[in-house]
Design an enzyme around this catalytic site. Structure first.
Site, PDB file in Angstrom:
ATOM      1  N   GLU A 170       2.155  -0.060  -4.773  1.00  0.00           N
ATOM      2  CA  GLU A 170       1.247   0.985  -5.252  1.00  0.00           C
ATOM      3  C   GLU A 170       1.972   2.321  -5.186  1.00  0.00           C
ATOM      4  OE1 GLU A 170      -3.094   2.954  -4.151  1.00  0.00           O
ATOM      5  OE2 GLU A 170      -1.708   2.371  -2.585  1.00  0.00           O
ATOM      6  N   ASP A 226       0.830  -1.194   0.000  1.00  0.00           N
ATOM      7  CA  ASP A 226       0.000   0.000   0.000  1.00  0.00           C
ATOM      8  C   ASP A 226       0.876   1.260   0.000  1.00  0.00           C
ATOM      9  OD1 ASP A 226      -2.813   0.998   0.395  1.00  0.00           O
ATOM     10  OD2 ASP A 226      -1.902   1.913   2.165  1.00  0.00           O
TER      11      ASP A 226
HETATM   12  C1  BGC Z   1      -5.589   2.162  -0.475  1.00  0.00           C
HETATM   13  C2  BGC Z   1      -6.763   2.904   0.051  1.00  0.00           C
HETATM   14  C3  BGC Z   1      -6.389   3.399   1.436  1.00  0.00           C
HETATM   15  C4  BGC Z   1      -5.079   4.198   1.422  1.00  0.00           C
HETATM   16  C5  BGC Z   1      -4.523   4.397   2.775  1.00  0.00           C
HETATM   17  C6  BGC Z   1      -4.631   3.313  -0.625  1.00  0.00           C
HETATM   18  O1  BGC Z   1      -3.951   3.481  -1.667  1.00  0.00           O
HETATM   19  O2  BGC Z   1      -5.822   1.486  -1.671  1.00  0.00           O
HETATM   20  O3  BGC Z   1      -7.931   2.139   0.049  1.00  0.00           O
HETATM   21  O4  BGC Z   1      -7.403   4.212   1.930  1.00  0.00           O
HETATM   22  O5  BGC Z   1      -4.112   3.561   0.659  1.00  0.00           O
HETATM   23  O6  BGC Z   1      -4.043   3.210   3.291  1.00  0.00           O
END
Ligand code: BGC
Ligand code: MG
Length: 544
Positions: A273, A205
């Site tokens: 990500e 994440d």
């Molecule tokens: C996740 C979200 C989340 C955020 C904070 C993001 O990129 O996909 O759903 O709210 O990270 O953790």
């Protein structure tokens, strides 16, 4: 466990099915999906032809951000089940030939995590420096101009320490201090805990948010002309800054190298990500270059846009990837749990939805598909009263938040709550979704799910599509074309991204039409190609 040794390159070109566990399948009648529900539906995912699953967080959490606020990295929230249930997920998935990737949220924890409770207690405890604490300015205001993604300042006052702490998301998601080696070691231990339990990889994440600038320098403003809505909605003032200092720290990569070393021993793979509206693809290159950081980066390029994405957009992105991510690897998605579902966002007709799917499986990179995408679910239109997502509640109605993409999966058209649960679900099931349930889709030959199955099977058959390079990318009006090559296999692809006919000329050579099951058409003997609306032509070069 699989009896076959794991191919260390299993992730390259893989199709990863994303499960949002709260909304996938409830097994205990509480209106919330859970791990045993996933176990029950794994054959469905394997039957689609996916290679892996990515499960959004199921760890112990107060659920302020629905699991992206973790209170214990090494346990399962009782709402989702138990560690023993998770072992069943692994075992069943592996028996079906599916790899399992879990979602590690390492940028921040929940404020209910024991680490944070200790950290906030005093200024001199053993974990005092595990989060990002800073004194107020002399006038009591926040230390700098950093903004939280979910609205307001990124700093929150804590009256015990009489200091501010950093949070890039909700105030209840304090940011871990990745400059502290004890923190990074604790996170590596977490990764090892799950690797030892048998997971095949991680979705990391917000991987570019891990480290902040130690001098806490202000971000510079971003002129309106340079803003876009790739990672945050237009109405979010987060877009008004160039995020030079609150994220994208060069030392992030040191942590990723350590994580990679650990993962290599397990042949595990990570998709990070990387969210940044300005430097997105450039960062993807940094994070995935060489073989010592993350295996692939999750890209935002196709997660925005409010009309069918034009051929030129695909060409621009593919060209930039070749330039900036030359030896890296990208993981593409058209939709996920954070954005409006692409069928609605791009306004796709069924024919257009099929064509974009065919294009997706011909793209260079790995792919994520998000639960319900294969059914062609549109975004669920919800009332303000139905909202659960704090992001949507904050920015309503100009931005309606993420609940519209998170409503329950629809399994049975005639069962209460579409077979998702026997109880009232945490978000409503819309009648328009229920009619598109997996069971009716399966018996309707024209339903999108069959196209997804065919498309995934088609990609599997061709190494050039899974692993090959991409060249000759051309956008000519609504026509997008490119070549994919791996070893001796050369594939030429044409996609008509419009609802009117377009023409092309196929290069000299002996081409055989493939992908007939996706509607791919054959060129005329004079090498001209007349593509109907939303039609592809996919050709394989034959050596004479
Ligand atoms: C996740 C979200 C989340 C955020 C904070 C993001 O990129 O996909 O759903 O709210 O990270 O953790
Ligand atoms: Mg449940």
């Amino acid at each position: 466990m699989s009896v076959f040794p794991k191919d260390p390159d299993w992730w390259r070109g893989a199709v990863i099915y994303q499960i949002y566990p709260r909304s996938f399948q409830d097994s205990n009648g509480d209106g919330v999906g859970d791990l045993l529900g996933i176990v029950r539906r794994l054959p469905y995912i394997a039957g689609l032809g996916a290679d892996a699953i990515w499960i959004s967080p199921f760890f112990t959490s107060p659920m302020k951000d629905f699991g992206y606020d973790v209170a214990d990295y090494c346990d399962v929230d009782p709402m989702f089940g138990s560690l023993a249930d998770f072992d069943q997920v692994i075992e069943t998935a592996h028996a079906l030939g599916l790899k399992v990737m879990i979602d590690l949220v390492f940028s921040h924890t929940s404020d209910q995590h024991a680490w944070f409770k200790e950290s906030r207690a005093t200024r001199d405890n053993a974990k005092a420096d595990w989060y990002v604490w800073a004194d107020p300015k002399p006038d009591g205001t926040v230390p700098n101009n950093w903004l939280g993604m979910f609205g307001g300042s990124a700093w929150h006052w804590d009256s015990r320490r009489e200091q501010y702490y950093l949070h890039n998301f909700l105030t209840s998601q304090p940011d871990l201090n990745h400059h502290n080696p004890d923190v990074t070691q604790a996170l590596l231990d977490t990764a090892q805990f799950w690797l030892d339990r048998g997971v095949d990889g991680f979705r990391l994440d917000v991987v570019n948010y891990y480290m902040h600038d130690e001098h806490l320098r202000d971000n510079p403003p971003l002129p309106p002309a340079e803003r876009n809505d790739h990672t945050a909605p237009k109405v979010n003032p987060y877009n008004h800054q160039l995020h030079l200092y609150d994220k994208n720290h060069p030392k992030n990569l040191e942590f990723l190298r350590k994580l990679r070393t650990l993962m290599n021993a397990y042949n595990a793979a990570a998709v990070g990500e990387v969210g940044d509206s300005q430097r997105g693809l450039e960062l993807l290159g940094e994070y995935t270059s060489g073989s010592d950081k993350v295996h692939m980066s999750y890209a935002f390029e196709f997660l925005s846009g409010h009309a069918p994405l034009p051929a030129q957009t695909f060409k621009d992105v593919f060209d930039q990837v070749e330039e900036l991510v030359s030896d890296g690897w990208i993981c593409w998605a058209f939709t996920n749990h954070d954005v409006e579902r692409h069928i609605s966002r791009w306004g796709l007709s069924p024919a257009a939805a099929r064509l974009y799917t065919s294009l997706m499986v011909c793209m260079r990179g790995s792919l994520c598909i998000y639960q319900g995408e294969e059914l062609g679910l549109p975004e669920a239109e919800l009332d303000f009263e139905d909202l659960q997502d704090p992001y949507g509640i904050e920015f309503w109605p100009e931005f309606k938040g993420r609940d519209g993409a998170r409503t329950p999966m629809v399994w049975e058209a005639n069962a209460p709550f579409a077979g998702f649960s026997t109880a009232n679900p945490w978000l409503p099931v819309l009648p328009a979704h229920q009619r598109m349930a997996a069971d009716t889709s399966n018996t309707d030959p024209s339903a999108l799910i069959h196209h997804y199955r065919r498309a995934l099977a088609f990609r599997r058959q061709h190494q050039a599509l899974r692993m090959g390079d991409i060249t000759q990318v051309v956008a000519q009006g609504d026509l997008l074309s490119f070549q994919r090559r791996y070893g001796d296999e050369l594939i030429q692809c044409y996609f008509n991204l419009s609802d009117h006919p377009v023409n092309a000329t196929v290069p000299a050579g002996h081409w055989v039409t493939i992908g007939g099951e996706l509607g791919s058409i054959r060129p005329s003997p004079d090498h001209s190609l007349n593509l109907g609306p939303w039609q592809p032509s996919i050709l394989l070069l034959q050596e004479d």
